[in-house]
Design a protein around this motif. Structure first.
Motif, PDB file in Angstrom:
ATOM      1  N   PRO A   1     -40.798   5.954 -41.199  1.00 19.28           N
ATOM      2  CA  PRO A   1     -39.832   5.360 -42.129  1.00 19.28           C
ATOM      3  C   PRO A   1     -39.169   6.408 -43.005  1.00 19.28           C
ATOM      4  CG  PRO A   1     -42.077   4.976 -42.894  1.00 19.28           C
ATOM      5  CD  PRO A   1     -42.188   5.572 -41.513  1.00 19.28           C
ATOM      6  N   THR A   2     -37.883   6.210 -43.264  1.00 23.21           N
ATOM      7  CA  THR A   2     -37.139   7.105 -44.156  1.00 23.21           C
ATOM      8  C   THR A   2     -37.214   6.599 -45.592  1.00 23.21           C
ATOM      9  OG1 THR A   2     -35.071   5.892 -43.876  1.00 23.21           O
ATOM     10  CG2 THR A   2     -35.545   7.658 -42.277  1.00 23.21           C
ATOM     11  N   GLY A   3     -36.904   7.481 -46.530  1.00 23.81           N
ATOM     12  CA  GLY A   3     -36.884   7.069 -47.929  1.00 23.81           C
ATOM     13  C   GLY A   3     -35.853   5.989 -48.185  1.00 23.81           C
ATOM     14  N   THR A   4     -34.704   6.098 -47.517  1.00 25.68           N
ATOM     15  CA  THR A   4     -33.645   5.095 -47.670  1.00 25.68           C
ATOM     16  C   THR A   4     -34.112   3.737 -47.175  1.00 25.68           C
ATOM     17  OG1 THR A   4     -31.970   6.801 -47.332  1.00 25.68           O
ATOM     18  CG2 THR A   4     -31.269   4.514 -47.074  1.00 25.68           C
ATOM     19  N   MET A   5     -34.782   3.736 -46.040  1.00 21.19           N
ATOM     20  CA  MET A   5     -35.267   2.478 -45.478  1.00 21.19           C
ATOM     21  C   MET A   5     -36.284   1.822 -46.406  1.00 21.19           C
ATOM     22  SD  MET A   5     -38.230   1.398 -43.706  1.00 21.19           S
ATOM     23  CE  MET A   5     -38.577  -0.219 -43.018  1.00 21.19           C
ATOM     24  N   LEU A   6     -37.224   2.612 -46.961  1.00 17.84           N
ATOM     25  CA  LEU A   6     -38.246   2.062 -47.854  1.00 17.84           C
ATOM     26  C   LEU A   6     -37.630   1.561 -49.154  1.00 17.84           C
ATOM     27  CD1 LEU A   6     -41.086   4.716 -47.352  1.00 17.84           C
ATOM     28  CD2 LEU A   6     -41.003   2.381 -46.445  1.00 17.84           C
ATOM     29  N   THR A   7     -36.633   2.288 -49.669  1.00 18.92           N
ATOM     30  CA  THR A   7     -35.955   1.862 -50.900  1.00 18.92           C
ATOM     31  C   THR A   7     -35.228   0.537 -50.693  1.00 18.92           C
ATOM     32  OG1 THR A   7     -35.635   4.158 -51.584  1.00 18.92           O
ATOM     33  CG2 THR A   7     -34.239   2.492 -52.634  1.00 18.92           C
ATOM     34  N   GLY A   8     -34.459   0.454 -49.608  1.00 21.91           N
ATOM     35  CA  GLY A   8     -33.741  -0.781 -49.301  1.00 21.91           C
ATOM     36  C   GLY A   8     -34.673  -1.952 -49.075  1.00 21.91           C
ATOM     37  N   THR A   9     -35.786  -1.684 -48.390  1.00 16.39           N
ATOM     38  CA  THR A   9     -36.763  -2.744 -48.126  1.00 16.39           C
ATOM     39  C   THR A   9     -37.367  -3.270 -49.424  1.00 16.39           C
ATOM     40  OG1 THR A   9     -37.316  -1.767 -45.989  1.00 16.39           O
ATOM     41  CG2 THR A   9     -38.910  -3.312 -46.919  1.00 16.39           C
ATOM     42  N   ALA A  10     -37.690  -2.353 -50.349  1.00 20.07           N
ATOM     43  CA  ALA A  10     -38.252  -2.762 -51.635  1.00 20.07           C
ATOM     44  C   ALA A  10     -37.272  -3.649 -52.406  1.00 20.07           C
ATOM     45  CB  ALA A  10     -38.612  -1.523 -52.461  1.00 20.07           C
ATOM     46  N   ILE A  11     -35.989  -3.315 -52.336  1.00 19.83           N
ATOM     47  CA  ILE A  11     -34.965  -4.124 -53.020  1.00 19.83           C
ATOM     48  C   ILE A  11     -34.887  -5.516 -52.401  1.00 19.83           C
ATOM     49  CG2 ILE A  11     -32.491  -4.339 -53.500  1.00 19.83           C
ATOM     50  CD1 ILE A  11     -32.361  -1.266 -53.548  1.00 19.83           C
ATOM     51  N   VAL A  12     -34.853  -5.570 -51.062  1.00 18.82           N
ATOM     52  CA  VAL A  12     -34.746  -6.860 -50.368  1.00 18.82           C
ATOM     53  C   VAL A  12     -35.966  -7.734 -50.649  1.00 18.82           C
ATOM     54  CG1 VAL A  12     -34.640  -7.978 -48.115  1.00 18.82           C
ATOM     55  CG2 VAL A  12     -33.264  -5.946 -48.552  1.00 18.82           C
ATOM     56  N   ILE A  13     -37.158  -7.137 -50.582  1.00 18.63           N
ATOM     57  CA  ILE A  13     -38.385  -7.906 -50.808  1.00 18.63           C
ATOM     58  C   ILE A  13     -38.436  -8.429 -52.242  1.00 18.63           C
ATOM     59  CG2 ILE A  13     -40.903  -7.718 -51.005  1.00 18.63           C
ATOM     60  CD1 ILE A  13     -40.866  -5.863 -48.591  1.00 18.63           C
ATOM     61  N   SER A  14     -38.062  -7.589 -53.212  1.00 16.58           N
ATOM     62  CA  SER A  14     -38.057  -8.019 -54.610  1.00 16.58           C
ATOM     63  C   SER A  14     -37.121  -9.205 -54.817  1.00 16.58           C
ATOM     64  CB  SER A  14     -37.629  -6.855 -55.511  1.00 16.58           C
ATOM     65  OG  SER A  14     -38.525  -5.769 -55.392  1.00 16.58           O
ATOM     66  N   ALA A  15     -35.940  -9.128 -54.206  1.00 17.01           N
ATOM     67  CA  ALA A  15     -34.981 -10.234 -54.319  1.00 17.01           C
ATOM     68  C   ALA A  15     -35.520 -11.492 -53.656  1.00 17.01           C
ATOM     69  CB  ALA A  15     -33.646  -9.831 -53.689  1.00 17.01           C
ATOM     70  N   GLY A  16     -36.127 -11.329 -52.486  1.00 14.37           N
ATOM     71  CA  GLY A  16     -36.677 -12.477 -51.766  1.00 14.37           C
ATOM     72  C   GLY A  16     -37.788 -13.162 -52.536  1.00 14.37           C
ATOM     73  N   ILE A  17     -38.689 -12.377 -53.125  1.00 14.68           N
ATOM     74  CA  ILE A  17     -39.786 -12.946 -53.908  1.00 14.68           C
ATOM     75  C   ILE A  17     -39.240 -13.665 -55.144  1.00 14.68           C
ATOM     76  CG2 ILE A  17     -41.772 -12.356 -55.358  1.00 14.68           C
ATOM     77  CD1 ILE A  17     -42.516 -10.234 -53.319  1.00 14.68           C
ATOM     78  N   PHE A  18     -38.183 -13.108 -55.749  1.00 10.42           N
ATOM     79  CA  PHE A  18     -37.585 -13.768 -56.911  1.00 10.42           C
ATOM     80  C   PHE A  18     -37.005 -15.120 -56.520  1.00 10.42           C
ATOM     81  CE2 PHE A  18     -34.147 -14.837 -59.802  1.00 10.42           C
ATOM     82  CZ  PHE A  18     -34.772 -14.701 -61.024  1.00 10.42           C
ATOM     83  N   VAL A  19     -36.327 -15.180 -55.365  1.00 12.05           N
ATOM     84  CA  VAL A  19     -35.768 -16.452 -54.896  1.00 12.05           C
ATOM     85  C   VAL A  19     -36.888 -17.474 -54.686  1.00 12.05           C
ATOM     86  CG1 VAL A  19     -34.630 -17.605 -52.951  1.00 12.05           C
ATOM     87  CG2 VAL A  19     -33.693 -15.468 -53.856  1.00 12.05           C
ATOM     88  N   ILE A  20     -37.999 -17.043 -54.072  1.00 17.53           N
ATOM     89  CA  ILE A  20     -39.140 -17.936 -53.846  1.00 17.53           C
ATOM     90  C   ILE A  20     -39.705 -18.422 -55.187  1.00 17.53           C
ATOM     91  CG2 ILE A  20     -41.516 -18.045 -52.974  1.00 17.53           C
ATOM     92  CD1 ILE A  20     -40.599 -15.925 -50.873  1.00 17.53           C
ATOM     93  N   PHE A  21     -39.859 -17.491 -56.143  1.00 16.16           N
ATOM     94  CA  PHE A  21     -40.381 -17.842 -57.464  1.00 16.16           C
ATOM     95  C   PHE A  21     -39.461 -18.840 -58.161  1.00 16.16           C
ATOM     96  CE2 PHE A  21     -40.344 -16.909 -62.085  1.00 16.16           C
ATOM     97  CZ  PHE A  21     -41.635 -17.317 -62.395  1.00 16.16           C
TER      98      PHE A  21
END
Length: 312
Positions: A272-292
């Protein structure tokens, strides 16, 4: 124990089990090779997924009822849109690193919020719109390095096309989810799962004239196992919602990225690249917020309904 009795821990276990088996399915498809046409993958996955589903329904004595439907055209539409989404998803899977394809797939629930607001006229507040926009920024962060390959590799860049395919998968998949939301109002869950596998097999069989390849016994065995995994995982996922609320088990979908990173590294040499991990963290955070946020709104709706019942 009654199947509908609340048991959050069992629901979480079934959800995680479905994530693991879906990941096994993805790994088998990816290992089978890039040369396999997406239509052929889709047919084999869908056709052999029906085996565990039919066996399960037969053992439960629900097979005859599962074929009864009040909306065959609704299943047809869901099947057609769903099969297009699946085909794009499989193309992206075999042309991108495994963790990256999984991460881009997380765009689906975010885009579903948009489609539901436009098509079903669902009310979406500022918090959820903000989360969706942030999540889409994360998708852009993951996608951008691959899309820039178009400047050097043109549209022939398989990785760039893989990203576009995963984005098409997310958009079409969100449309399919909206159709499912309509179907659940009149149809059994088993009926929806069964007819989707049936229509997916029929539609994808139509790609045969466009060039299927001889898989050989190893490739065929991997695709058969992938189909079985898909059917079993779908049953586990469906069962998980009998024991716990969606908001309780939905965050465990994100365990797939951790497992995907491990499997991708050891089986496919995907680093995994740093860009991929950064983008994934952003997407997951947004997804968890939507669920919450969905969980909060559901609690509010229940409280209002309880208040109205007491008032009455």
């Amino acid at each position: 124990m009654d199947l509908h009795s609340p048991n959050p821990m069992k629901g979480i276990f079934l959800k995680v089990a479905s994530v693991v088996i879906f990941l096994c399915m993805s790994a088998l498809i990816k290992a089978a090779g890039k040369e396999i046409p997406a239509g052929q993958i889709t047919f084999l996955r869908s056709a052999f997924a029906m085996v565990p589903i039919l066996v399960f329904l037969g053992l439960k004595g629900q097979l005859r009822d599962a074929f009864r439907t009040n909306d065959i055209f609704g299943h047809f539409k869901r099947g057609f849109i769903g099969i297009l989404s699946m085909g794009f998803g499989f193309y992206g899977l075999i042309h991108l690193p495994l963790p990256e394809s999984i991460a881009l797939g997380y765009a689906l629930p975010l885009i579903t919020v948009i489609v539901a607001a436009v098509v079903l006229k669902e009310r979406v507040g500022a918090y959820r719109w903000s989360a969706v926009l942030v999540g889409l920024v994360g998708v852009a962060v993951i996608s951008w390095p691959r899309l820039t390959l178009m400047r050097t590799g043109g549209l022939g860049s398989s990785e760039a096309m893989g990203v576009l395919a995963m984005l098409a998968f997310a958009v079409l998949g969100s449309c399919a989810m909206v159709l499912v939301r309509k179907l659940v109002q009149t149809e059994r869950t088993s009926t929806i799962v069964l007819y989707f596998s049936l229509f997916a097999s029929i539609f994808s069989l139509g790609t045969l004239p466009f060039g299927w390849i001889d898989l050989g016994w190893p490739g065929l065995l991997m695709m058969v196992l992938a189909g079985f995994c898909g059917g079993i995982a779908q049953l586990l996922l469906t069962s998980s919602y009998r024991y716990a609320d969606v908001s309780t088990i939905a965050p465990f979908e994100y365990t797939s990225i951790v497992l995907g990173l491990i499997v991708g590294y050891f089986l496919f040499d995907d680093v995994p690249t740093g860009t991929m991990l950064t983008g994934t963290a952003i997407v997951i955070s947004a997804g968890i917020f939507v669920i919450f946020r969905e969980h909060q709104l559901e609690l509010k709706r229940r409280a209002e309904l309880k208040h109205q019942m007491h008032q009455g």
